[in-house]
Enzyme design. Structure first.
Site, short mmCIF file in Angstrom:
data_model
loop_
_atom_site.label_atom_id
_atom_site.label_comp_id
_atom_site.label_asym_id
_atom_site.label_seq_id
_atom_site.Cartn_x
_atom_site.Cartn_y
_atom_site.Cartn_z
N GLN A 157 4.15 9.12 4.57
CA GLN A 157 3.76 8.86 3.19
C GLN A 157 3.04 10.03 2.54
OE1 GLN A 157 1.70 5.08 2.81
NE2 GLN A 157 3.06 4.10 4.25
N HIS A 181 -0.99 5.57 3.71
CA HIS A 181 -1.97 4.98 2.79
C HIS A 181 -2.92 5.99 2.17
CE1 HIS A 181 -1.46 0.60 4.44
NE2 HIS A 181 -0.31 1.23 4.25
N GLU A 221 -0.58 -7.09 -4.42
CA GLU A 221 -1.52 -7.55 -5.44
C GLU A 221 -1.42 -6.76 -6.74
OE1 GLU A 221 -5.09 -8.57 -2.19
OE2 GLU A 221 -5.45 -7.14 -3.82
N TYR A 234 -12.80 -6.21 -3.63
CA TYR A 234 -11.55 -6.95 -3.60
C TYR A 234 -11.20 -7.48 -2.21
CZ TYR A 234 -11.29 -5.73 -8.40
OH TYR A 234 -11.60 -5.65 -9.74
N TYR A 275 0.29 -7.38 10.80
CA TYR A 275 1.66 -7.22 11.29
C TYR A 275 1.86 -7.80 12.68
CZ TYR A 275 3.10 -4.63 7.27
OH TYR A 275 3.44 -4.29 5.97
#
Length: 388
Positions: free
Chosen positions: A98, A170, A263, A273, A284
């Site tokens: 990523q 991430h 979300e 949050y 997972y």
């Protein structure tokens, strides 16, 4: 499986699709995909404009041209008819999974300063890496003009993820300026490490608020809290891949849940949050995470998805090309291979329509004439212009 909270305003079909984003829905998960608009069975025309190797983000220049980043580390100036000009002076990136070159936005005073902001991943000591944000000077090539290859100069890093960690997931590193141009907001992912989202001594799993030069605003909520990083605006986030202001100046973000539980959040000052303490998805390995409604002290999402849509990119639409959609938000869907429209009633939101695109959608932007532009994900990802 946890119950879906969305109201269905259209027919639902099931599509099996693979989400290649690490730590998103597994390849045997079926995704919920709605039919096209029940009001208009041909809501937009899709016009391919250009093609890239793993495109990630785009933004529009004042003359209608675009800047497009690719994850392997290239930045292009792109004309509306698809002419691509590579830009020199792009920082070296730590590319993999990523990670790589990320977001690109213009400074609020770009017309005077020629300043742009970029995010990317840099290597650290050992097997560590993290996202950084920098600003640089950029002089575009005018439309239809012969010029030297454009170049970034005076690149300065103004923010870094802290700490750098192992792994390549991430990073988030999405960028947006407040409507008044005074503050830069950065989405900082939790790097698949879970606990940093609640650690006030880390900026992972947070939304960060800075001045344009990278300094800390004195009215940030945690400036005077011992042990807290003063740049933190909100916490308890996971993988923030879209961040945008609506027409009323409210900040929203979308983020990937763990196994489902994606979300859309209304971002509030100092709010928590809840991740990884609560989520409407699960781990997972099958271990359950308590839902948001079990811990009301945490801010709950305004919309959440089970099955995962794997969101990528977020805009609030204000153009004249599709007047019926003014005030709606649009989210790109990676695993869902869709463009998803969100409607609002005050602070209440719901998925209103889902348009199958047949490809993973990484980025969404509104063009200066009101067309919606999207970038497909991966090798050969196309730049598409959506018009009536």
């Amino acid at each position: 499986m946890k119950n879906v909270t969305l109201s269905a305003v259209f027919s639902i079909a099931l599509l099996a699709c693979t989400n290649g984003e690490q730590a998103q829905a597994s390849s045997d998960d079926s995704q919920k995909t709605a039919s096209i608009s029940p009001v208009d069975q041909d809501p937009f025309q899709i016009n391919p404009v250009a093609e890239f190797d793993e495109p990630w983000a785009m933004t529009f220049l004042p003359d209608g041209q675009m800047l497009v980043t690719t994850k392997p580390g290239k930045l292009f100036q792109v004309s509306a008819d698809g002419r691509e000009i590579p830009i020199l002076g792009v920082p070296e990136v730590d590319y993999g999974n990523q990670g790589g070159l990320g977001d690109v936005i213009l400074a609020p005073d770009f017309s005077e300063s020629n300043t742009i902001y970029l995010s990317w991943v840099e290597a650290g000591d050992g097997d560590t890496r993290g996202a950084v944000v920098g600003r640089a000077q950029y002089s575009p090539c005018p439309i239809d003009a012969e010029c030297e290859q454009p170049e970034l100069t005076d690149l300065q890093i103004i923010w870094k993820q802290n700490p750098k960690t192992t792994g390549r997931g991430h990073y988030s590193h999405r960028l947006v300026f407040s409507p008044d141009g005074k503050y830069l907001f950065i989405g900082s992912g939790e790097r698949q490490k879970f606990d940093p989202s609640q650690d006030m001594g880390s900026n992972l799993g947070k939304i960060v608020r800075l001045k344009p030069d990278g300094s800390i605003p004195g009215d940030n909520p945690f400036v005077d809290q011992e042990g807290a990083l003063p740049e933190i605006w909100s916490l308890g986030h996971r993988n923030i891949l879209g961040i945008a202001f609506d027409s009323e100046g409210k900040l929203w973000n979308q983020e990937m849940g763990p196994l489902h539980g994606d979300e859309l959040n209304l971002v509030k000052r100092a709010a928590n949050y809840g991740y990884p303490i609560v989520s409407n998805g699960d781990h997972y390995d099958g271990k359950e995470i308590p839902d948001h409604d079990t811990r009301p002290e945490f801010e709950a999402p305004k919309v959440w998805w089970d099955q995962s849509i794997a969101p990528g990119g977020l805009i609030f639409y204000s153009g004249d090309e599709f007047p019926a959609w003014q005030g709606s938000a649009f989210i790109g869907g990676l695993a869902s291979e869709a463009l998803i429209r969100i409607s609002f009633d005050g602070d209440t939101a719901q998925e209103a329509e889902r348009f199958p695109m047949g490809k993973r959608i990484r980025e969404v932007e509104q063009g200066p004439a009101g067309a919606i532009w999207v970038l497909e994900d991966g090798d050969g990802g196309r730049l598409l212009k959506l018009t009536k």
